[in-house]
Design an enzyme around this catalytic site. Structure first.
Site, PDB file in Angstrom:
ATOM      1  CD  GLN A 100      -2.340  10.204   4.286  1.00 37.62           C
ATOM      2  OE1 GLN A 100      -1.936   9.946   3.255  1.00 37.62           O
ATOM      3  NE2 GLN A 100      -2.817   9.244   5.243  1.00 37.62           N
ATOM      4  CB  SER A 139       0.011  -8.362  -2.821  1.00 37.44           C
ATOM      5  OG  SER A 139      -0.904  -7.465  -3.062  1.00 37.44           O
ATOM      6  CB  SER A 195      -2.194   9.974   0.059  1.00 39.11           C
ATOM      7  OG  SER A 195      -2.093  11.102   0.713  1.00 39.11           O
ATOM      8  N   GLY A 206       0.764  -1.349  -0.006  1.00 39.85           N
ATOM      9  CA  GLY A 206       0.185  -0.136  -0.086  1.00 39.85           C
ATOM     10  C   GLY A 206       0.999   1.178   0.025  1.00 39.85           C
ATOM     11  CB  VAL A 246       1.201   3.579   4.576  1.00 41.83           C
ATOM     12  CG1 VAL A 246       1.868   3.939   6.284  1.00 41.83           C
ATOM     13  CG2 VAL A 246       0.222   5.000   4.809  1.00 41.83           C
ATOM     14  CG  HIS A 293      -3.922  15.279   4.882  1.00 37.75           C
ATOM     15  ND1 HIS A 293      -4.343  14.737   3.585  1.00 37.75           N
ATOM     16  CD2 HIS A 293      -4.523  14.291   5.575  1.00 37.75           C
ATOM     17  CE1 HIS A 293      -4.855  13.527   3.877  1.00 37.75           C
ATOM     18  NE2 HIS A 293      -5.133  13.254   5.111  1.00 37.75           N
ATOM     19  CE  LYS A 343     -11.059   7.140  12.261  1.00 40.42           C
ATOM     20  NZ  LYS A 343     -10.408   6.715  10.869  1.00 40.42           N
ATOM     21  CB  CYS A 357      -2.829  11.508   8.381  1.00 47.77           C
ATOM     22  SG  CYS A 357      -4.954  11.048   7.655  1.00 47.77           S
ATOM     23  NE  ARG A 404     -10.508  11.607   0.923  1.00 48.56           N
ATOM     24  CZ  ARG A 404      -9.851  11.049   2.115  1.00 48.56           C
ATOM     25  NH1 ARG A 404      -8.684  11.596   2.176  1.00 48.56           N
ATOM     26  NH2 ARG A 404     -10.276  10.029   2.558  1.00 48.56           N
TER      27      ARG A 404
HETATM   28  P1  A2P Z   1      -3.024  -5.831  -1.283  1.00 51.77           P
HETATM   29  O1  A2P Z   1      -2.241  -5.011  -1.875  1.00 51.77           O
HETATM   30  O2  A2P Z   1      -2.722  -7.305  -1.224  1.00 51.77           O
HETATM   31  O3  A2P Z   1      -4.536  -5.564  -1.306  1.00 51.77           O
HETATM   32  P2  A2P Z   1      -3.809   1.368   0.809  1.00 51.77           P
HETATM   33  O4  A2P Z   1      -4.143   1.987   2.078  1.00 51.77           O
HETATM   34  O5  A2P Z   1      -2.620   2.159  -0.043  1.00 51.77           O
HETATM   35  O6  A2P Z   1      -4.735   1.052  -0.012  1.00 51.77           O
HETATM   36  O7  A2P Z   1      -3.107  -0.030   1.042  1.00 51.77           O
HETATM   37  C1  A2P Z   1      -3.527  -1.123   1.822  1.00 51.77           C
HETATM   38  C2  A2P Z   1      -2.675  -2.416   2.046  1.00 51.77           C
HETATM   39  O8  A2P Z   1      -3.226  -3.469   2.978  1.00 51.77           O
HETATM   40  C3  A2P Z   1      -2.306  -3.087   0.974  1.00 51.77           C
HETATM   41  O9  A2P Z   1      -0.834  -3.549   1.196  1.00 51.77           O
HETATM   42  C4  A2P Z   1      -3.244  -4.198   0.998  1.00 51.77           C
HETATM   43  O10 A2P Z   1      -2.680  -5.300   0.284  1.00 51.77           O
HETATM   44  C5  A2P Z   1      -3.280  -4.570   2.384  1.00 51.77           C
HETATM   45  N1  A2P Z   1      -4.589  -5.191   2.504  1.00 51.77           N
HETATM   46  C6  A2P Z   1      -5.881  -4.856   2.370  1.00 51.77           C
HETATM   47  N2  A2P Z   1      -6.542  -5.819   2.738  1.00 51.77           N
HETATM   48  C7  A2P Z   1      -5.847  -6.767   3.469  1.00 51.77           C
HETATM   49  C8  A2P Z   1      -5.954  -8.139   3.965  1.00 51.77           C
HETATM   50  N3  A2P Z   1      -7.305  -8.566   4.127  1.00 51.77           N
HETATM   51  N4  A2P Z   1      -4.985  -8.891   4.397  1.00 51.77           N
HETATM   52  C9  A2P Z   1      -3.773  -8.493   4.376  1.00 51.77           C
HETATM   53  N5  A2P Z   1      -3.495  -7.123   3.571  1.00 51.77           N
HETATM   54  C10 A2P Z   1      -4.440  -6.407   3.486  1.00 51.77           C
END
Ligand code: A2P
Length: 346
Positions: free
Chosen positions: A316, A42, A160, A14, A16, A243, A214, A130, A236
């Site tokens: 952010q 992934s 973001s 992701g 972050v 931000h 929050k 954030c 947003r």
């Molecule tokens: P994935 O890329 O496999 O979906 P962002 O905040 O930029 O959208 O990133 C979210 C992050 O959280 C990504 O790395 C995403 O992986 C991961 N993620 C989302 N859902 C799950 C889950 N159920 N189990 C593990 N990782 C998750």
């Protein structure tokens, strides 16, 4: 030999997570090993780190074996599902989601504000929201000198905050509109390109959205001041990754503007950006990729002799998320609050 640590990033693919990898490298965190975890989607993907390619694994119980530290940024439900498992396996979890922030047994930490809180952790330390971190960085140095009694804040939040896919959606929508096509929302509820909308988190009976509450509740917890009055409006805006916030502060007595500026100039993690002649103040494009929160337009509130106005922009993903988490990790190391499985085994 200095101790080194086995670290896992949960949510490594992701926005972050990507920044966490970069910061661990750039800040030379004492790593023994880095494990990248994400969803099944992934698994098998490779990501570059320190000249090597690391393979992403799907998160599982076994993945936390011998991990000392988990940096989690995969959303609240993933943290709720896995944080305790990681703690039971012996790791400390620094969690970027909202899952545990208001749990009284979980410290909520901004290292420049309440570093001592980390010593009270029971395995999980929460990284604040954030917008809360960015506002806290600008308000805390003033609050130390003279307690702030009321904060009125309006936010201008980038894509973001909703993750890497929302950033991509903004790019695609902007391109579509410039080609005369329709901007179709998917991750976000409304078109963001050439538009803005009030933050889309769920709204309570009082009419405040979750993001706004929050800011209220988390700031009170971090500042250790449950009576601090705060009202927030979160919006947003079509900005990719930093931000901005307009912050109005009320004190018990007038706060000299020059003194406020002096305090902010010497505050760690804050940079005052003000060129009144050129009308140059903090902007998201200048805050992007920077560690410091940029603060400017520090002025007396014309409508209230006890009031101050300021404006800020902060990255952010950096101080609003990944940098704050890595700073907490560094504090754990310097305060010897992190075990090293590798050192124990040798
Ligand atoms: P994935 O890329 O496999 O979906 P962002 O905040 O930029 O959208 O990133 C979210 C992050 O959280 C990504 O790395 C995403 O992986 C991961 N993620 C989302 N859902 C799950 C889950 N159920 N189990 C593990 N990782 C998750």
């Amino acid at each position: 030999m200095p101790q080194t640590y086995r670290v896992a990033i949960l949510g490594a693919t992701g926005a972050v997570g990507t920044e966490l990898m970069e910061l661990l490298d750039r800040r030379d965190f004492p790593l023994n090993d880095l494990k990248l975890l994400a969803s099944e989607r992934s698994a098998g993907r490779t990501l570059p780190f320190k000249g090597k390619k690391l393979t992403v694994e799907a998160v599982s119980k076994a993945a936390f074996k011998d991990i000392d530290l988990v940096l989690a940024s995969a959303g609240g439900s993933t943290s709720k599902a896995w944080a305790r498992t990681a703690v039971e396996a012996g790791a400390v979890v620094i969690d970027n989601s909202s899952a545990f922030r208001m749990d009284p047994s979980v410290p909520l930490v901004v290292p420049e504000i309440n570093p001592d809180a980390i010593a009270t952790h029971n395995g999980i330390i929460a990284n604040p929201n954030c917008t809360t971190i960015l506002m806290g960085m600008a308000v805390w140095p003033l609050h130390q000198e003279r307690p702030v009694r009321r904060i009125v804040v309006s936010t201008y939040q980038s894509a973001s905050g909703a993750g890497a896919r929302a950033m991509e959606e903004l790019r695609v929508q902007a391109g579509a509109i410039l080609e005369g096509k329709e901007a179709i929302p998917d991750i976000l509820p409304h078109p963001l390109a050439f538009n803005l909308f009030p933050h889309n988190s769920p709204i309570d009976e009082a009419g405040y959205c979750q993001e706004e509450m929050k800011m209220v509740n988390e700031t009170r917890k971090i500042f250790g001041d449950p009576d601090l009055k705060i009202t927030a409006t979160c919006v947003r805006v079509p900005v990719l990754r930093a931000h901005s916030e307009a912050v109005n502060l009320e004190f018990d007595e007038p706060f000299p503007v020059d003194r406020a500026r002096e305090l902010l100039k010497s505050a760690p993690g804050v940079k005052v950006v003000e060129d009144w002649q050129k009308n140059y103040f903090p902007m998201p494009i200048d805050a992007t990729g920077k560690d410091d929160v940029l603060v400017g337009r520090i002025r007396r509130d014309l409508s209230n002799p006890q009031g101050l106005e300021l404006w800020l922009s902060g990255d952010q993903i950096r101080k609003g998320a990944a940098l704050n988490a890595v700073q907490i990790a560094e504090l754990l190391v310097t305060q010897k609050l992190l075990r090293s499985a590798a050192a124990m085994a040798s």
